[in-house]
Design a protein around this motif. Sequence first.
Motif, short mmCIF file in Angstrom:
data_model
loop_
_atom_site.label_atom_id
_atom_site.label_comp_id
_atom_site.label_asym_id
_atom_site.label_seq_id
_atom_site.Cartn_x
_atom_site.Cartn_y
_atom_site.Cartn_z
N VAL A 1 0.84 -1.20 0.00
CA VAL A 1 0.00 0.00 0.00
C VAL A 1 0.88 1.25 0.00
CG1 VAL A 1 -1.80 1.29 1.22
CG2 VAL A 1 -1.86 -1.21 1.19
N ILE A 2 1.94 1.23 0.84
CA ILE A 2 2.87 2.36 0.92
C ILE A 2 3.47 2.63 -0.48
CG2 ILE A 2 5.20 2.94 1.75
CD1 ILE A 2 3.40 3.38 4.00
N LYS B 1 12.12 -2.17 7.48
CA LYS B 1 11.45 -0.96 7.96
C LYS B 1 11.76 0.28 7.13
CE LYS B 1 11.04 -2.72 12.60
NZ LYS B 1 11.58 -4.07 12.37
N ASP B 2 12.82 0.20 6.31
CA ASP B 2 13.14 1.36 5.48
C ASP B 2 12.08 1.63 4.43
OD1 ASP B 2 15.41 1.80 6.90
OD2 ASP B 2 16.66 0.56 5.60
N ALA B 3 11.22 0.63 4.21
CA ALA B 3 10.14 0.83 3.24
C ALA B 3 9.16 1.91 3.71
CB ALA B 3 9.40 -0.49 3.02
N LEU B 4 9.12 2.15 5.03
CA LEU B 4 8.19 3.14 5.56
C LEU B 4 8.79 4.54 5.54
CD1 LEU B 4 6.87 1.29 8.75
CD2 LEU B 4 5.92 1.24 6.45
N THR B 5 8.03 5.51 5.07
CA THR B 5 8.46 6.89 5.23
C THR B 5 7.32 7.65 5.89
OG1 THR B 5 7.61 7.64 3.12
CG2 THR B 5 9.87 6.81 3.13
N GLY C 1 1.73 8.64 6.70
CA GLY C 1 0.73 9.66 6.99
C GLY C 1 -0.43 9.60 6.00
N LYS C 2 -0.09 9.34 4.76
CA LYS C 2 -1.12 9.28 3.71
C LYS C 2 -2.06 8.09 3.97
CE LYS C 2 -1.41 9.45 -1.30
NZ LYS C 2 -1.33 8.11 -1.90
N VAL C 3 -1.47 6.94 4.30
CA VAL C 3 -2.28 5.73 4.56
C VAL C 3 -3.18 5.96 5.78
CG1 VAL C 3 -2.20 3.29 5.19
CG2 VAL C 3 -0.61 4.18 3.49
N ILE C 4 -2.59 6.53 6.84
CA ILE C 4 -3.37 6.77 8.06
C ILE C 4 -4.49 7.77 7.79
CG2 ILE C 4 -3.26 7.75 10.40
CD1 ILE C 4 -0.92 6.03 10.93
N TYR D 1 1.99 9.39 14.33
CA TYR D 1 0.68 10.01 14.11
C TYR D 1 -0.32 9.74 15.24
CZ TYR D 1 2.46 10.98 9.47
OH TYR D 1 3.21 11.44 8.44
N ALA D 2 0.17 9.17 16.36
CA ALA D 2 -0.75 8.73 17.41
C ALA D 2 -1.45 9.88 18.12
CB ALA D 2 0.01 7.88 18.43
N ASP D 3 -2.72 9.63 18.50
CA ASP D 3 -3.46 10.54 19.37
C ASP D 3 -3.38 10.05 20.82
OD1 ASP D 3 -4.50 12.10 17.17
OD2 ASP D 3 -5.78 10.37 16.74
#
Lengths: 248, 269
Positions: B63-64, B94-98, B103-106, B134-136
């Motif tokens: 998805v990322i 984990k480097d696949a995540l930026t 942020g876009k997926v969330i 991005y946690a609340d």
Amino acid sequence: MKEQETADVGSLHHQRTSAVELKGTVFTLPVLKLHSTDLDAIEHELKVHLARGLNFFRHAPLVIDLAAVEKQAAELDLAALAGILRRLQLFTVGVRNAGPWAAERAVAAGLAVLKGGVTKEEAKEKSSAEPPVATEVLRRRTRIIHHPVRSGQQIYAKGGDLIILSSVNVGAEVIADGNIHVYGSLRGRAFAGVAEDTGARIFAQSMEPELAAIAGNYQVFDEPVPSSLQGKPAQIYLEEEQLVMAPL
Amino acid sequence: MSKVIVVTSGKGGVGKTTTSASFAAGLASRGHRTVVIDFDIGLRNLDLVMGCERRVVYDFVNVINEEASLKQALIRDKVDNNLYILPASQTRDKDALTQDKVGKVIGELRESFDYIVCDSPAGIEKGALMALFYADEALVVTNPEISSVRDSDRILGMLAAKSLRAIEGDEPIKEHLVVSRYSPERVQMGEMLSLDDIQELLGINLIGVIPESEEVLQASNSGVPVIRDERSKSGQAYQDMVARFLGEDVPMRFLEVEKKGFFSRIFGA
């Protein structure tokens, strides 16, 4: 560190159109005042200072103040000095209070010539003044922290006292040019009077530090604190270069 | 208003994934549309605990990288229509995540879910920072032992300094303490830290105490979140935790050493 993080996030939200942007910003930079042009002596003294176990100045940008060595400016090899500082992991960005001759040498060594700040006359007055007076003037700003200081966090109160209205946990560091007050448990490391203030003290509601230091004199608390002081309000101060822990 | 909740701990093996699965299943069973994301890229486990490992086609990294849509990657839970899983990739790292892609997926998930539960990897490196960014709110999972508490303290410092809320100066992340693998017997014998000790050290609000029990292991191995095992103490403790999270006032249970029953007292254990 914090600046870096902010910049990363900023780039999320702003699509920049131009490649660069020039802005004026005010920075507070540490100033290295030279009282001698003897490079060996300078290097030795700096090493002693840096060896005190405090890393604030590592990778710090630094301005060299030439006010006190104006007359011997011709003897000073600025390029070599910048090299020494670099080896000590200090990054010289420029010089100030440089005479015309020194200014030329500075530019040749790749250093900026800074104007402003304290004028030459003021600098001369200050350098002849008593050092305690100078610290008195500096010791004004108090930093107050309302939340717990957690493992891995480091808090520095520059030029003043540090007040923590919560606990300092194991693995955290609290540092102040002045006194440190902890209105919770002090379980981490505390460095008070890092600006050479031997009169600084550390106070805590419950004194259980890993390490305490005053003006570079430190002590690790490998053994638990004496049971008479366990969990009780206490203070730490310096007496003849020895740290003393006493109840409040 | 959707909420992003990170389940984190610093230390590995304390029960983050178990807690993520049960917490998400509990929210969903109470009628909230919930998705749980596995941030442990390269070491995916959540799908196993949720019992959907054989249905993983696309994952979070697909998805990322925009190789699959969210709709394609989300796996609906077998029994609860309100619960979805976004599995981690087993083959990537984990480097696949930026930050901006996560942020876009969330952001996209916020549009269709009430709760987004982020199951953080262990450690304090990139993967963990991504999960909390991005946690609340945060569930900080701790075992009653000193190294786990120390690591939780570290991660609490990160929540307060490195999250989007911290950087933008918004209201700080709401922190909840979950003490898992709690054994009243061993606390009584002085082998484990007591709840008071942990709370004194960490200074955050306690939302749940999960007793150590064999059912947790059995549930994980059979791919059913333990919260669905209504007879187990751990399942009940997770139910209580979810209720507290949703604002109900539920007393803590399973904190005391169980008194022996009448018969075992007479006939000996």
